[in-house]
Design a protein around this motif. Structure first.
Motif, mmCIF file in Angstrom:
data_model
loop_
_atom_site.group_PDB
_atom_site.id
_atom_site.type_symbol
_atom_site.label_atom_id
_atom_site.label_comp_id
_atom_site.label_asym_id
_atom_site.label_seq_id
_atom_site.Cartn_x
_atom_site.Cartn_y
_atom_site.Cartn_z
ATOM 1 N N ALA A 225 0.809 -1.221 0.000
ATOM 2 C CA ALA A 225 0.000 0.000 0.000
ATOM 3 C C ALA A 225 0.842 1.272 0.000
ATOM 4 O O ALA A 225 0.648 2.156 0.826
ATOM 5 C CB ALA A 225 -0.956 -0.007 1.191
ATOM 6 N N SER A 226 1.783 1.353 -0.918
ATOM 7 C CA SER A 226 2.534 2.594 -1.131
ATOM 8 C C SER A 226 2.731 2.785 -2.619
ATOM 9 O O SER A 226 2.613 1.831 -3.403
ATOM 10 C CB SER A 226 3.904 2.528 -0.437
ATOM 11 N N GLY A 227 3.036 4.007 -3.025
ATOM 12 C CA GLY A 227 3.270 4.256 -4.434
ATOM 13 C C GLY A 227 4.425 3.438 -4.972
ATOM 14 O O GLY A 227 4.346 2.847 -6.055
ATOM 15 N N SER A 228 5.521 3.380 -4.205
ATOM 16 C CA SER A 228 6.684 2.620 -4.654
ATOM 17 C C SER A 228 6.391 1.126 -4.700
ATOM 18 O O SER A 228 6.862 0.412 -5.598
ATOM 19 C CB SER A 228 7.885 2.892 -3.734
ATOM 20 N N GLY A 229 5.589 0.645 -3.752
ATOM 21 C CA GLY A 229 5.225 -0.765 -3.742
ATOM 22 C C GLY A 229 4.353 -1.133 -4.933
ATOM 23 O O GLY A 229 4.539 -2.187 -5.557
ATOM 24 N N VAL A 230 3.396 -0.275 -5.260
ATOM 25 C CA VAL A 230 2.529 -0.517 -6.410
ATOM 26 C C VAL A 230 3.343 -0.572 -7.701
ATOM 27 O O VAL A 230 3.178 -1.476 -8.530
ATOM 28 C CB VAL A 230 1.445 0.584 -6.498
ATOM 29 N N VAL A 231 4.264 0.372 -7.859
ATOM 30 C CA VAL A 231 5.093 0.423 -9.067
ATOM 31 C C VAL A 231 6.015 -0.791 -9.147
ATOM 32 O O VAL A 231 6.211 -1.375 -10.221
ATOM 33 C CB VAL A 231 5.911 1.730 -9.093
ATOM 34 N N ALA A 232 6.567 -1.183 -8.007
ATOM 35 C CA ALA A 232 7.460 -2.350 -7.993
ATOM 36 C C ALA A 232 6.702 -3.618 -8.406
ATOM 37 O O ALA A 232 7.231 -4.457 -9.145
ATOM 38 C CB ALA A 232 8.074 -2.520 -6.608
ATOM 39 N N GLN A 233 5.477 -3.763 -7.955
ATOM 40 C CA GLN A 233 4.687 -4.926 -8.339
ATOM 41 C C GLN A 233 4.345 -4.912 -9.826
ATOM 42 O O GLN A 233 4.341 -5.954 -10.489
ATOM 43 C CB GLN A 233 3.390 -4.972 -7.530
ATOM 44 N N TRP A 234 4.087 -3.738 -10.349
ATOM 45 C CA TRP A 234 3.711 -3.592 -11.761
ATOM 46 C C TRP A 234 4.905 -3.918 -12.667
ATOM 47 O O TRP A 234 4.773 -4.565 -13.698
ATOM 48 C CB TRP A 234 3.199 -2.185 -11.993
ATOM 49 N N GLY A 235 6.086 -3.447 -12.278
ATOM 50 C CA GLY A 235 7.308 -3.827 -12.960
ATOM 51 C C GLY A 235 7.525 -3.244 -14.339
ATOM 52 O O GLY A 235 8.307 -3.781 -15.127
ATOM 53 N N VAL A 236 6.867 -2.144 -14.650
ATOM 54 C CA VAL A 236 7.018 -1.496 -15.958
ATOM 55 C C VAL A 236 7.878 -0.242 -15.803
ATOM 56 O O VAL A 236 7.555 0.637 -14.996
ATOM 57 C CB VAL A 236 5.648 -1.121 -16.558
ATOM 58 N N GLU A 237 8.954 -0.168 -16.553
ATOM 59 C CA GLU A 237 9.879 0.955 -16.469
ATOM 60 C C GLU A 237 9.167 2.277 -16.735
ATOM 61 O O GLU A 237 8.456 2.431 -17.733
ATOM 62 C CB GLU A 237 11.012 0.783 -17.486
ATOM 63 N N ALA B 214 -6.152 -0.818 -13.983
ATOM 64 C CA ALA B 214 -7.156 -1.565 -13.222
ATOM 65 C C ALA B 214 -8.564 -1.133 -13.615
ATOM 66 O O ALA B 214 -9.459 -1.969 -13.803
ATOM 67 C CB ALA B 214 -6.932 -1.360 -11.729
ATOM 68 N N ALA B 215 -8.756 0.174 -13.764
ATOM 69 C CA ALA B 215 -10.075 0.692 -14.153
ATOM 70 C C ALA B 215 -10.472 0.212 -15.548
ATOM 71 O O ALA B 215 -11.658 0.056 -15.847
ATOM 72 C CB ALA B 215 -10.069 2.219 -14.116
ATOM 73 N N ALA B 216 -9.461 -0.043 -16.394
ATOM 74 C CA ALA B 216 -9.719 -0.525 -17.752
ATOM 75 C C ALA B 216 -9.912 -2.036 -17.803
ATOM 76 O O ALA B 216 -10.160 -2.594 -18.872
ATOM 77 C CB ALA B 216 -8.576 -0.123 -18.678
ATOM 78 N N GLY B 217 -9.762 -2.718 -16.639
ATOM 79 C CA GLY B 217 -10.041 -4.134 -16.576
ATOM 80 C C GLY B 217 -8.838 -5.052 -16.602
ATOM 81 O O GLY B 217 -9.003 -6.280 -16.667
ATOM 82 N N ILE C 275 -3.281 -5.798 -7.955
ATOM 83 C CA ILE C 275 -2.396 -4.867 -7.240
ATOM 84 C C ILE C 275 -3.222 -3.815 -6.507
ATOM 85 O O ILE C 275 -2.948 -3.490 -5.348
ATOM 86 C CB ILE C 275 -1.417 -4.201 -8.229
ATOM 87 N N ARG C 276 -4.248 -3.292 -7.176
ATOM 88 C CA ARG C 276 -5.117 -2.296 -6.533
ATOM 89 C C ARG C 276 -5.836 -2.889 -5.326
ATOM 90 O O ARG C 276 -5.914 -2.253 -4.262
ATOM 91 C CB ARG C 276 -6.146 -1.780 -7.541
#
Length: 295
Positions: A176-188, A199-202, A209-210
């Motif tokens: 539940a942090s911005g850095s944690g969300v980005v790290a899970q997503w893994g996109v440069e 997530a909103a787009a499905g 992650i959300r």
């Protein structure tokens, strides 16, 4: 006129306030990591907001990530600082009383003050670049023996969860942090906003992650309630831009835990928890308040 400066992971924000906490002037600039950059940025922000407000500076408070003791910042990893006597450096440069405090503690004081300063046991949960909490007891910040009280982002909520903070699996900050969300997503180059849009787009992975943000935030409130027993928990930080879905997502976890445990039910997690509704710069205002209370 009191000046408050909030040094975050990406920006420096400064305010000048009067005795009623009204904001007289503001300043914002990108943060420059490292001891020299952070010091110079704090001095520049102080001078800029003072010029804009046009009054006499009484005190300066600075909120900055990390463990703070006697004005020395330690282990502020998002700012690339191991140890920095920021208080002395800024005080020598501007010639007025300066107090340096943990940024989330400063935000806690700001949120507590702007809500009427009536809570006796107040917790501010910050869901920003990182995750941490600030605790205010009878109007005073509780920092702990080493200045680390409230660093609950390091608490593991799931041993099989994402590894993010120092390799700790399933940490609250990992969820539940911005850095944690980005790290899970893994996109440069991606941001948390990009993940939430996906997530909103499905997008199935983005939705997971959300939903993890909801779980991590709710778990953080539960940790605070069980260890600190606050009468009020205010949730702030960039991830609160999720708004009502965040509140509803947390509430579902609160309800499930309360149904399973009478003790958890007695904490009334949903009743004591709310998102920060004040749009004023709470972190910087709190830093200004703490600067005035130097010593």
């Amino acid at each position: 006129m009191r000046i408050g400066i909030d040094i975050g992971g990406t920006k420096i924000e400064a305010v000048a306030i009067d005795d009623d906490f009204d904001v007289l002037a503001t300043f914002r600039a990108p943060v420059r990591p490292g001891p020299n950059g952070v010091t110079a940025g704090a001095i520049e922000a102080s001078e800029a907001v003072a010029r804009a407000a046009g009054g006499e500076i009484e005190s300066v408070g600075i909120g900055v990530p990390g463990a703070i003791r006697r004005g020395v910042v330690r282990n502020a990893r998002n700012l690339c600082i191991e140890s920095l006597d920021l208080e002395t450096a800024v005080q020598q440069a501007i010639g007025v009383e300066v107090r340096v405090a943990n940024d989330v503690n400063a935000a806690a004081v700001g949120a507590w003050g702007l809500r009427g300063a009536s809570s006796k046991a107040f917790a501010y949960l910050n869901l920003g670049t990182g995750l941490a909490a600030g605790l205010v007891v009878d109007g005073r910040v509780w920092e702990g023996a080493r200045g680390l009280a409230g660093e609950i982002g390091y608490v593991s909520a799931d041993p099989h969860g994402p590894g993010h903070v120092d390799g700790l699996a399933g940490s609250l900050e990992g969820y539940a942090s911005g850095s944690g969300v980005v790290a899970q997503w893994g996109v440069e180059g991606a941001t948390a906003v990009d993940v939430f849009r996906a997530a909103a787009a499905g997008n199935t992975r983005a939705i997971a992650i959300r939903d993890g943000v909801y779980f991590g935030a709710a778990s953080a409130v539960r940790v605070l309630a069980l260890t600190f027993d606050p009468d009020t928990v205010v949730v702030g930080g960039g991830l609160t831009l999720l708004g009502r879905p965040l509140s509803d997502g947390m509430a579902k976890h609160f309800a499930a835990w309360s149904e399973a445990s009478p003790l958890i039910a007695s904490l009334e997690l949903d009743a004591i928890t709310s998102l920060l509704a004040d749009e004023r710069p709470v972190h910087a205002i709190g830093a200004a308040i703490m600067g005035e209370r130097h010593g």
